[in-house]
Design an enzyme around this catalytic site. Structure first.
Site, PDB file in Angstrom:
ATOM      1  N   ARG A 293      52.933  41.817  52.439  1.00  0.00           N
ATOM      2  CA  ARG A 293      52.663  42.214  51.051  1.00  0.00           C
ATOM      3  C   ARG A 293      53.945  42.564  50.321  1.00  0.00           C
ATOM      4  O   ARG A 293      54.119  42.221  49.146  1.00  0.00           O
ATOM      5  CB  ARG A 293      51.650  43.366  51.025  1.00  0.00           C
ATOM      6  CG  ARG A 293      50.252  42.866  51.325  1.00  0.00           C
ATOM      7  CD  ARG A 293      49.185  43.944  51.375  1.00  0.00           C
ATOM      8  NE  ARG A 293      47.886  43.255  51.559  1.00  0.00           N
ATOM      9  CZ  ARG A 293      46.713  43.865  51.680  1.00  0.00           C
ATOM     10  NH1 ARG A 293      46.632  45.194  51.663  1.00  0.00           N
ATOM     11  NH2 ARG A 293      45.610  43.166  51.822  1.00  0.00           N
ATOM     12  N   HIS A 428      47.466  35.299  47.444  1.00  0.00           N
ATOM     13  CA  HIS A 428      47.570  35.437  48.910  1.00  0.00           C
ATOM     14  C   HIS A 428      47.971  36.852  49.351  1.00  0.00           C
ATOM     15  O   HIS A 428      48.478  37.616  48.562  1.00  0.00           O
ATOM     16  CB  HIS A 428      48.474  34.357  49.521  1.00  0.00           C
ATOM     17  CG  HIS A 428      49.901  34.340  49.101  1.00  0.00           C
ATOM     18  ND1 HIS A 428      50.821  33.522  49.707  1.00  0.00           N
ATOM     19  CD2 HIS A 428      50.585  35.019  48.152  1.00  0.00           C
ATOM     20  CE1 HIS A 428      52.003  33.708  49.154  1.00  0.00           C
ATOM     21  NE2 HIS A 428      51.885  34.604  48.214  1.00  0.00           N
ATOM     22  N   GLU A 429      47.669  37.161  50.589  1.00  0.00           N
ATOM     23  CA  GLU A 429      47.875  38.519  51.156  1.00  0.00           C
ATOM     24  C   GLU A 429      47.101  39.589  50.395  1.00  0.00           C
ATOM     25  O   GLU A 429      47.548  40.725  50.283  1.00  0.00           O
ATOM     26  CB  GLU A 429      49.359  38.899  51.188  1.00  0.00           C
ATOM     27  CG  GLU A 429      50.288  37.910  51.842  1.00  0.00           C
ATOM     28  CD  GLU A 429      49.853  37.493  53.219  1.00  0.00           C
ATOM     29  OE1 GLU A 429      49.105  38.245  53.865  1.00  0.00           O
ATOM     30  OE2 GLU A 429      50.220  36.389  53.654  1.00  0.00           O
ATOM     31  N   GLY A 430      45.919  39.233  49.914  1.00  0.00           N
ATOM     32  CA  GLY A 430      45.107  40.203  49.177  1.00  0.00           C
ATOM     33  C   GLY A 430      45.316  40.039  47.691  1.00  0.00           C
ATOM     34  O   GLY A 430      46.405  40.264  47.184  1.00  0.00           O
TER      35      GLY A 430
END
Lengths: 572, 572
Positions: A293, A428-430
């Site tokens: 993140r 991406h990644e949340g």
């Protein structure tokens, strides 16, 4: 090395590292004792050099010639492999790791600054290295010594690459619905079966082997995230070199970020090793996810920064139009940087990318000085570090197109690619929405609100030292504190979280205003265009940008629940 | 015809045309006396049918296979030519023109509604028709009878297409720097020489001939825009069919909008006819440009609208996650339309695209009821009609990607194309920054501020009839009025215009809030999901969106001149 780079600003990195964060003082710590400003600078030099020479030149080629799959293997333009080879030979992949693993124990904050050069020069190629780094860090933290020897060392040497395999076609953000299963074998190993989606770097010929870290459910494990375990699944058997049961089911074709393969993987009775203990897979994976993140936030900053530098260069060169009020059509046209609206786009972009860069490096330095307080602060900041640049540094790329006019919309200029590449970072990644729920639903409530208290305390301390701009920031911090308390007063999560995105937006802007006060202080009493620019951007952010949070906090304070109460049938 | 289209909403068009704007009442006018609700509906039917059957299916193909130029001719996928042929045969190109030209005298507002179907289904293909229409309208207004016969009639029959040639490589927005020159010949015709840039539809094999309308400077004409004249330059001689001196110097390769050729043209001693009088070229061209600006705003609405409909459909189908607070991992996942942040993106998108659509149709209807007052109001609104949808309906496409998650970022789903296509609309036909200068520098000051007074008067009249939401809008209108007066109090254009973009943003949101009050009134007392949706979106826009203008007006009121006073050297 060019004096003025359009990839990233070495001058700004040095200001942030040495004039603000005092990175040199880290060398007083045992872990970093072998280092000095000279070694830090040497890593920055080599990073810029390789990024400009080996990564930037094929950025467009990677976009125009995305990876292809013929059913047998994946083909990627050869420049990618060559660039990653140079990167590996430079020692950068191992630089941050402990000496016993062949690493150089470089501080995170310097590593992060170094890696930004690669992200800015070529997002697509650099992603292979970023994923491998996250994978290696996870295994160093949670793997056995033998796993570290077998898997991490080859990654640090650049021979293996790594992935993270979380999402499935039916479960993107919702990991509790992961259905990939793992069957324990009599010898203690496992066999993994299931489909994974959106796996970046999931297949290619860039490395001898690909080490997949896979979330799966051991037979009989409970439903939900507590039933997830983490497995190492190599693409090929390390001894025999034979293909494991990991099948490339297809490549995804993206709008941007095309240099990185993005894959659908089918695990078919694939040989696997457990990492740590069963049932703790998500907890381990968060180790990698938190790093990823920050890496995504850094990537968003890097793309925004390079877009800004390209736009600034163009605005200073391009002659067009005359200042408002100049009615003489025979006067020569002026550089468009003279026009107020072009300045607005440039100055706001500067405030976003330099503010975002400061936040990235601040977060990285917290990792270098671990303490319960710093760990909590980083944990609290992570959703902002991820989501804020994804949104606002992307706007810098949007401005970069606009400043270039029609030219910016064509593929003959690089900025349209930055804009497309950067669009992924909010996903991406949340997604941004997931980060908002994480911030308001978890980070600011945990430990009795200690994380938020810590953050606001640091903001207030700094703001108190900047009389010119600090009052507005202190007032904003007080509003955020009051709004947070009000939202949670009833203890009803559904109601509290209904406008979580407005909360993330407001706190994000407050945090960046703080980053600008930090830079203001670091520039204090210093003369010259560079420092005037820092003061200008700080003033701009506090006076033109920070006021945006007023209506957001008003909405949150009003207790508005329109989005909860509405009927879906009324849409459309 | 499908019951529920993802291209556009027939239900919404009917609501706006018949329940709000009372388009049927136009048939009381002599010009539209032959029409009725039935003929209007027949045009809407055929538009939807052709758009869905002949335009939408090749939207992606046009994106993936952009026009190519082999040095001899331009090749475009055959679906484009077929679709334009069907469009021409339907009679739609001539529908709005007078009966004496073979037209059907359809009201502008209905034509605009019809054409939105094509823009939403396939921006790239529809642009050829849009440009041709603007070209024909200009010649009908300012050409001679002979010119109308020679050039307009074949355009209305679909045999010829048209372009507008304003920009040059060194002069995009700055038309006073146009250098293309025209030499008068003894026979009264002219010869045009010079380079033109960004010419959409500038070359192709889709029509028998291409009629370029070219801004050029007759030898000896004064500098600046007053020296510009307008010329008709056909690609081929109408009698002999021989190529005129119009050379395709190259194609531009765009991020989106790829179905439309965008060209660099070299005029080399090209045979030309003057339109109207020398020196009045820009004035005539504004006839086409104003139509094009409304067309661009309409295109932005159309792309945003179709993006919204795709996202809504996806959000209702896609199952993922559980409501906040539901801790049971074995509960089945819910459709993502249940999640508040997805609703936020959908509802805000609805408010942008339906609000934008209302503005487009409102503007079109002003053309059907010409009067000094309506002409002035349209003139005042034009920069908002062009720029607001370009910015906010593009955000609907951004939300559409986000709602689709990773899928939305791939070319396997259509929304990423809408996002790329829509990015152009903030650039062509005058950038957002140019529109802001036009609004604050010209439109709200002309005639002693009569245009703004008229606009605010209409807003206040409507707001007074909506007690539930009107007060906030009346307050916002009063603030805009006061801010405008304050900005111009000193009579210094350079200072007044320094934050012109903030002004455009604020007035744009006020105008859309007004459009929502209009729709609220039109829905009043009516029951059912459709009308509840109108009330919901109106409430959302006034409570969640309109407050954004507070900080913008605060900034303008503060007299801030940071962007004027800063030194460019401080950037970078």
């Amino acid at each position: 090395m060019t004096a003025v780079s359009k990839v990233l600003s070495r001058r700004d990195l040095e200001f942030l590292l040495y004039e603000w964060l005092d990175a040199e003082a880290l060398t007083a710590r045992e872990r970093f004792a072998e280092h000095s400003r000279e070694t830090f600078d040497a890593f920055l030099d080599v990073s810029q050099q390789i990024a400009e020479r080996d990564f930037a030149p094929h950025n467009r080629a990677g976009d125009l010639n995305e990876p292809t799959f013929d059913g047998e293997k994946v083909t990627i333009i050869p420049e990618v492999s060559r660039a990653l080879k140079v990167f590996a030979e430079s020692g950068l992949p191992a630089a941050g790791f402990p000496a016993e693993l062949g690493g150089l124990q470089l501080p995170h904050v310097v590593q992060r600054a170094c890696f930004l050069w690669f992200q800015a020069a070529n997002t697509g190629t650099s992603a292979y290295a970023m994923l491998t780094s996250g994978n290696a860090h996870l295994l160093v933290a949670h793997g056995t010594d033998e796993q570290i020897q077998r898997y991490v060392l080859p990654m640090l040497e650049g021979r293996f690459t790594g992935t993270m395999c979380l999402s499935e076609p039916q479960a993107g953000s919702s990991l509790s619905d992961v259905t990939t299963r793992a069957a324990k074998q009599p010898d203690g190993t496992y066999r993994v079966t299931g489909g994974k989606m959106w796996i970046s770097g999931g297949d290619h010929e860039l490395s001898e082997n690909i080490i997949h870290l896979v979330l799966a459910r051991v037979e009989g494990a409970p439903a939900g995230v507590k039933g997830l375990s983490l497995f190492i699944v190599p693409k090929k058997d390390l001894e025999t070199g034979e293909r494991n049961g990991v099948v490339l089911a297809g490549l995804n074709h993206k709008m941007g970020y095309r240099g990185t393969t993005n894959t659908v993987l089918a695990f078919e009775d694939a040989a696997a090793e457990l990492v740590g203990e069963e049932g703790r897979g998500l907890q381990y994976m968060f180790h990698m996810m938190n790093e990823a993140r920050i890496g995504v936030g850094a990537g968003a900053v890097a793309l925004g920064y390079t877009g800004y530098l390209h736009a600034l260069d163009y605005a200073r060169e391009r002659l067009q139009g005359r200042p408002v009020g100049d009615k003489n059509p025979t006067a020569p046209p002026v550089a468009i940087v003279r026009h107020p609206d072009v300045r607005r786009m440039l100055l706001s972009s500067k405030s976003y990318v330099e503010g975002g860069l400061a936040l990235i490096l601040y977060a990285a330095k917290l990792l270098d000085e671990p303490s319960p307080e710093n760990d909590l602060l980083l944990d609290t900041l992570t959703p902002i570090v991820k989501a804020w640049p994804s949104q606002w540094c992307r706007l810098a790329d949007d401005h970069a197109i606009q400043i270039h006019g029609g030219y910016g919309y064509t593929r003959e200029y690089p900025v349209e690619q930055f804009y497309r590449d950067n669009r992924l970072n909010s996903i991406h990644e949340g997604t941004d929405g997931i980060q908002a729920l994480d911030l308001l639903g978890r980070k600011v409530t945990q430990k009795g609100g200690a994380g938020l208290g810590l953050l606001l305390g640091r903001i207030r301390s700094r703001a108190g030292l900047v009389p010119e701009l600090g009052d507005a920031v202190i007032e904003a911090a007080a509003r955020v504190e009051a709004t947070t308390a009000k939202l949670w007063a009833a203890g009803n999560a559904e109601t509290a979280l209904v406008n979580a995105t407005a909360y993330l937006d407001a706190v994000g802007h407050l945090v960046i205003a703080w980053m600008w006060l930090e830079q203001w202080s670091a520039a204090e009493g210093k003369e010259g265009d560079f420092y005037e620019g820092k003061r200008l951007a700080a003033r701009y952010f506090v006076t033109h940008e920070l006021p945006r949070i007023g209506p957001l906090l008003d909405l949150l304070d009003s207790g508005d629940t329109l989005l909860r109460d509405m009927d879906d049938a009324w849409l459309g």
